[in-house]
Write a protein that holds these residues in place. Structure first.
Motif, PDB file in Angstrom:
ATOM      1  N   ALA A 875       9.516  19.924 -15.361  1.00 38.51           N
ATOM      2  CA  ALA A 875       8.731  20.914 -16.605  1.00 38.51           C
ATOM      3  C   ALA A 875       7.329  20.951 -16.271  1.00 38.51           C
ATOM      4  N   LEU A 876       5.950  19.824 -15.300  1.00 36.20           N
ATOM      5  CA  LEU A 876       5.418  19.769 -15.188  1.00 36.20           C
ATOM      6  C   LEU A 876       4.997  21.361 -13.966  1.00 36.20           C
ATOM      7  N   GLU A 877       5.766  20.850 -12.889  1.00 31.35           N
ATOM      8  CA  GLU A 877       5.610  21.846 -12.146  1.00 31.35           C
ATOM      9  C   GLU A 877       5.892  23.996 -12.820  1.00 31.35           C
ATOM     10  N   ARG A 878       6.288  23.550 -13.829  1.00 28.17           N
ATOM     11  CA  ARG A 878       6.111  24.866 -14.546  1.00 28.17           C
ATOM     12  C   ARG A 878       5.495  24.957 -14.947  1.00 28.17           C
ATOM     13  N   LEU A 879       4.208  23.879 -15.937  1.00 28.36           N
ATOM     14  CA  LEU A 879       3.368  24.219 -16.967  1.00 28.36           C
ATOM     15  C   LEU A 879       2.535  24.612 -15.898  1.00 28.36           C
ATOM     16  N   ASP A 880       2.331  24.185 -14.549  1.00 32.16           N
ATOM     17  CA  ASP A 880       1.433  24.529 -14.076  1.00 32.16           C
ATOM     18  C   ASP A 880       1.761  25.951 -12.678  1.00 32.16           C
ATOM     19  N   ALA A 881       2.385  26.222 -13.055  1.00 32.26           N
ATOM     20  CA  ALA A 881       2.861  26.907 -12.236  1.00 32.26           C
ATOM     21  C   ALA A 881       1.364  28.674 -11.803  1.00 32.26           C
ATOM     22  N   PRO A 882       1.615  29.070 -11.311  1.00 29.16           N
ATOM     23  CA  PRO A 882       0.631  29.813 -11.183  1.00 29.16           C
ATOM     24  C   PRO A 882       0.788  31.315 -12.258  1.00 29.16           C
ATOM     25  N   GLY A 883      -0.129  31.524 -12.683  1.00 22.53           N
ATOM     26  CA  GLY A 883       0.474  33.016 -13.967  1.00 22.53           C
ATOM     27  C   GLY A 883       0.575  32.211 -15.063  1.00 22.53           C
ATOM     28  N   ALA A 884       0.994  31.201 -15.169  1.00 18.54           N
ATOM     29  CA  ALA A 884       2.504  30.304 -16.282  1.00 18.54           C
ATOM     30  C   ALA A 884       1.220  30.608 -17.283  1.00 18.54           C
ATOM     31  N   TRP A 885       0.394  30.641 -17.916  1.00 16.79           N
ATOM     32  CA  TRP A 885      -0.338  30.280 -19.192  1.00 16.79           C
ATOM     33  C   TRP A 885      -1.470  31.323 -19.532  1.00 16.79           C
ATOM     34  N   ARG A 886      -0.661  32.173 -20.418  1.00 17.64           N
ATOM     35  CA  ARG A 886      -1.577  33.175 -20.710  1.00 17.64           C
ATOM     36  C   ARG A 886      -1.868  32.981 -22.564  1.00 17.64           C
ATOM     37  N   ILE A 887      -2.704  34.263 -23.097  1.00 18.19           N
ATOM     38  CA  ILE A 887      -2.579  33.691 -24.169  1.00 18.19           C
ATOM     39  C   ILE A 887      -1.552  34.248 -24.843  1.00 18.19           C
ATOM     40  N   GLY A 888      -1.091  33.393 -25.480  1.00 14.02           N
ATOM     41  CA  GLY A 888       0.440  33.538 -26.017  1.00 14.02           C
ATOM     42  C   GLY A 888      -0.067  31.937 -27.320  1.00 14.02           C
ATOM     43  N   ILE A 889       0.937  32.705 -27.682  1.00 15.25           N
ATOM     44  CA  ILE A 889       1.196  31.949 -29.580  1.00 15.25           C
ATOM     45  C   ILE A 889       1.129  29.891 -29.364  1.00 15.25           C
TER      46      ILE A 889
END
Length: 971
Positions: A875-889
């Protein structure tokens, strides 16, 4: 429609649930089920949720598999008299339908086409597992409304962004079904193109049609329907014909009314099956169908044909050319005229009428029969019969009095006259919720229309019909009664027919314009929004009315037809001339260009929209409304540029150090500019006291607040938008803005962790009548809110409506609905159904949702599932993946879940992440509770973990509440 197959009794399932289960098995949408069972969509969804639980089904797909009926059977108009003969014709037509895609039964009016086709369709019900569907085209006067008639028969409604024709094609695309189109001759211009699209895109659908002339479409196989066999005289195709059934043109069974003779068949078999009468040598090859039909119908009115009368009956049938309708009407006269009177009267009229009309030979006997039949009527009844021919749908006695009650016929005598005409089988009678209704049989209606001209009433009766339609339409438009929709449905075809008549007459253009506006409004309120747009455009064409064009544009916007809305706003500006009103229209066209960018099929160049806005500034002057419209256009243009030009991704926690101050400064400057534009637009709207304009202005303000990270302020503005509109009448322009406002209010509430509000807004969106058939739009936000909350049963029930709506819309590319599909996948994942989860991931792919599109929500969804399954490191790996965080709700959910994953996986910097994240989720009760739980986990504080369960419960998140208790017990 198809009959619902009865399901085996299942313990714990109520009769209502059994009905719904059967319809789910037929792949009906919740909207279709609700319409058929006369219950709300919400009630259907509740029952589906209950069935999923009781049957242990994972989802709607499995529920449908369990409910699949063994066979579907046809539900066709039920004839109230026996079907006689036509053995060879039935065999030939059955063979044609089973080997050809499209078969047209062709023949003159009254020959028996409809009854023959209905008998064949009933025989073939088992060969079409997805049903036999009957469509009566008699009331349809506008070729453009053919698709609407078919959609009504199928129970298919209009979806946003698609025409009714496309909706029908989508509904039948994967079905093996038989579509019966009856009486196509007067709307062939609409039937032909509709069938070409249907046959090309629905490879398992067959069509059986009736018409007086071939339809001239590809794949058509024409079957000429001959007259009834007459004994010794060959039919047109060289073989004896054998149909004794009444045709659509004259059959009283069309609408379920009593038979022409007043009684239904006793046992469903021809009464002529008894011993032959007369000398068998008279018919060495067997009794002709025409004679058998006359005998059957005579027996129904209590008249026995004696053996010595058989030859006389055969002669009468020959003089009637074996036309079923004529034979039935003749037999109905036996009690008053006797057989001798029938023969004598008919012979006189045939001799007088031969060659007297400009009609081909095949119609001449029907005309003779009708002339003879009307010759037996009084002057008042003749006047009544021809005047009521203007009605195209069943009508009441009061309506007939209003239309036909003028000199020499007194209004008070109309009811008695209707009863006499019904007794003489010139009208069919049916009982309805609104009282007794009468219907003119189609052949007689057409004949009566001709008689209006002969009587010098070509204008008088249609004009009175138009006046009656206007009064009815105005009364319906002003009605607040619950049952107005049923009343509208009963008169809609007459309103359309009256409008068509008036629109063709220059002296009636004002009335036509008025009726078109009323019909546009009624159609919109009835959720026939495609027709609503058509009627408003028709009204505009009649008078070059810019107001009608504006209404048409707003309806097009509700339909997600960006091209149409843009075109119509420009047309309204042109019609308004060089006025401030034109400035408002041009500015609104510009706003449409930017805010509805995703709803265009072919978007014009951006420079064109900019030029429209420049022209609007020139025309606006000091007009406050025009200035407000221009301000809205400025907001829309700035918002579009702001989000179109924003960075593709916002750096996640590990990437922030690389962010340049210049990017942040540019974002802040753009947000400030948007805020200033939006606040100016809001100010102008408030000065105008225009809540709709204020709501549109606030749209841009939400974007500005979110861009600078103030999610709470964005949610507050989103709530304000809904509050401005939710109590206003649902006109086209308000409906368009309200749909958008509810979508955004639900999303921002999810983002800020207010799942209670998100559920409320999502329900409001789901229950909008305009979205009854657009299930993917109506349930998209609610699915996401309920999935995050943990209302898995509700999600599984509503997911069927979502998928049905998208399928019925033709499975368009729908990237905006990716979060909804991903939310359903999450619920299946949490339930341990990986196969169903993967099916919904496949739905995402078919919607055209890319990996980049999913970056704003998929990491959070995947993290919830991975944490659920005990895999915090992944889960942490997925949340920290490059480009995984966009301006989303789900940004605040994302960072809070990241902390919990770090704590559970033993990350060395978990405590630091907890401290850094707290300010980022301020005001979000769920994200805050996630951090509190993470802190308690870090401290190995079992009571602290348990305490967060109450916070999750208060925030409307039972899933996280249960998880907190499980984590506390595990510790």
């Amino acid at each position: 429609m198809t009959r619902v197959s009865k399901q085996p009794a299942t313990p714990g399932i109520s009769p209502r649930e059994a009905e719904i289960l059967a319809l789910v098995g037929e792949h009906r949408t919740n909207a279709e089920i609700g319409a058929q069972l006369f219950i709300s969509v919400r009630t259907v969804e509740t029952h589906v949720s209950s069935l999923l639980r009781k049957l242990g089904a994972a989802d709607r797909r499995e529920l449908a598999d369990r409910a699949r009926p063994a066979q579907r059977s046809a539900v066709l108009p039920a004839p109230l008299s026996a079907f006689v003969g036509r053995v060879r014709e039935r065999e030939a037509l059955r063979a044609a339908v089973t080997t050809r895609r499209q078969v047209t039964a062709v023949g003159p009016g009254g020959v028996g086409k409809t009854r023959l086709v209905l008998s064949v369709a009933a025989d073939l019900g088992g060969a079409f597992p997805d049903g036999v569907w009957f469509v009566d085209l008699v009331p349809v006067t506008d070729p453009a409304m053919v698709a609407a008639a078919v959609a009504t028969a199928l129970g298919v409604g209009e979806q946003q962004g698609r025409s009714l024709g496309d909706s029908v094609v989508a509904a039948l695309a994967e079905r093996r079904a038989l579509l019966v189109l009856d009486n196509c001759e007067h709307v062939t211009d609409g039937v032909a193109p509709f069938l070409e699209r249907l046959l090309a895109r629905c490879p398992q659908v067959s069509v059986l049609a009736t018409s007086r002339a071939r339809l001239m479409v590809p794949f058509e196989w024409v079957y000429p329907v001959p007259p009834l066999s007459l004994g010794g005289a060959p039919s047109r195709d060289g073989s004896p014909s054998r149909d004794g059934s009444p045709s659509r043109d004259g059959s009283p069974s069309r609408d379920g009314s009593p038979s022409r003779d007043g009684s239904p068949s006793r046992d469903g078999s021809p009464s002529g099956d008894g011993p032959p009468f007369g000398d068998g040598s008279l018919f060495p090859e067997g009794e002709p169908d025409a004679v058998a039909l006359f005998r059957d119908r005579a027996a129904a009115v209590g008249w026995t044909i004696e053996g010595e009368q058989v030859a006389q009956v055969a002669d009468l049938c020959r003089k009637l050319d074996g036309v079923a309708l004529a034979i039935e009407l003749a037999a109905a006269r036996l009690p008053t005229l006797g057989l001798d009177g029938l023969v004598a009267g008919l012979s006189d009229h045939l001799r007088l009428l031969v060659g007297g009309y400009r009609a081909d030979d095949r119609h001449r006997s029907v005309r003779a029969m009708l002339d003879w039949s009307q010759a037996l009527l009084s002057g008042d009844d003749l006047a009544l019969l021809r005047r009521i021919s203007v009605f195209v749908s069943p009508f009441t006695a009061a309506a007939a009095a209003a239309v036909a009650g003028f000199d020499p016929l007194a209004p008070g005598h109309v009811a008695d006259g209707l009863a006499r005409l019904a007794d003489q089988s010139l009208l069919s009678v049916t009982a309805s919720a609104g009282g007794t209704r009468y219907r003119v049989l189609e052949t007689i209606r057409q004949y009566g229309t001709e008689q209006l001209a002969a009587a010098g009433e070509r204008e008088a009766a249609p004009a009175r019909h138009l006046r009656w339609c206007l009064e009815v339409a105005e009364e319906l438009a002003a009605s607040g009664e619950e049952g107005w929709r049923v009343r509208f449905d009963a008169v809609a075809d007459d309103l359309r027919a009256a409008l068509s008549w008036a629109a063709e007459r220059p002296d009636r253009r004002a009335d036509a314009h008025r009726l078109a506006l009323l019909l546009g409004r009624l159609a919109f309120d009835r959720n026939l929004i495609g027709e609503s747009q058509q009627r408003y455009e028709q009204a505009a064409a009649l008078t070059e009315d810019p107001a009608a064009l504006r209404l048409a544009a707003s309806v097009a916007a509700c339909r997600m037809r960006g091209d149409d809305a843009y075109r119509l706003w420009r047309a309204a500006a042109e019609a308004a001339g060089e006025t401030p009103g034109a400035a408002r229209d041009l500015a609104t066209a510009t706003t449409t260009f930017f805010r509805k960018s995703g709803a265009f099929v072919q978007r014009p160049p951006r420079e064109e929209a900019a030029a429209l806005l420049d022209r609007a500034r020139e025309l606006a002057g000091d007009d406050l409304a025009a200035q407000a419209a221009i301000a809205l256009a400025d907001c829309a243009a700035a918002s579009y540029a702001f989000f179109a030009e924003r960075p593709a991704a916002t750096p996640n926690q590990g990437e922030r150090a690389a962010a340049t101050p210049t990017e942040g400064e540019r974002a802040a400057e753009a947000a400030a500019r948007m805020t200033a534009l939006a606040e100016r637009a809001v100010d102008l709207a408030r000065r105008l006291d225009d809540p709709l304009a204020e709501c549109a202005a606030l749209f841009s303000l939400i974007g500005a607040r979110r861009r600078v990270g103030d999610e709470a302020a964005a949610a507050a503005v989103a709530r304000r938008r809904v509050e401005l509109l939710e109590h206003l009448p649902l006109t086209p322009d308000i409906a368009d803005e309200l749909i958008d406002a509810l979508l955004i209010a639900t999303a921002t509430s999810i983002g800020t962790g207010d799942l209670v509000a998100a559920h409320r807004w999502g329900q409001r969106l789901r229950d909008l009548p305009l979205l009854a058939e657009a299930g993917h739009v109506a349930t998209s936000r609610l699915l996401m809110a309920d999935a995050l909350a943990g209302h898995d049963t509700d999600v599984l029930a509503a997911s069927g409506r979502f998928l049905d709506g998208w399928t019925r819309a033709g499975r368009p590319q729908a990237r905006n609905f990716g979060p909804a599909a991903a939310a359903v996948a999450l619920v299946h994942d949490l339930r341990g159904d990986r196969a169903a989860r993967d099916e919904w991931f496949a739905v995402l792919d078919r919607m055209g949702v890319t990996a980049e599109d999913r970056a704003g929500y998929s990491p959070a969804f995947e993290a919830i599932a991975l944490l659920h399954h005990g895999e915090p490191a992944l889960a942490l790996e997925r949340l920290d993946a490059p480009g995984a965080w966009r301006i989303g709700i789900l940004k605040q959910w994302h960072v809070a879940l990241r902390v919990e994953a770090a704590v559970l996986s033993g990350h060395p910097k978990a405590a630091d992440l907890l401290t850094e994240t707290r300010p980022m989720v301020a005001g979000n009760p769920i994200a805050g509770a996630l951090l509190d739980r993470a802190a308690a986990l870090l401290d190995d504080d079992g009571e602290g973990i348990r305490a967060t369960a109450a916070a999750f419960e208060a925030a409307g998140c039972p899933y996280q509440q249960k998880r907190a208790l499980l984590l506390a017990d595990a510790g």
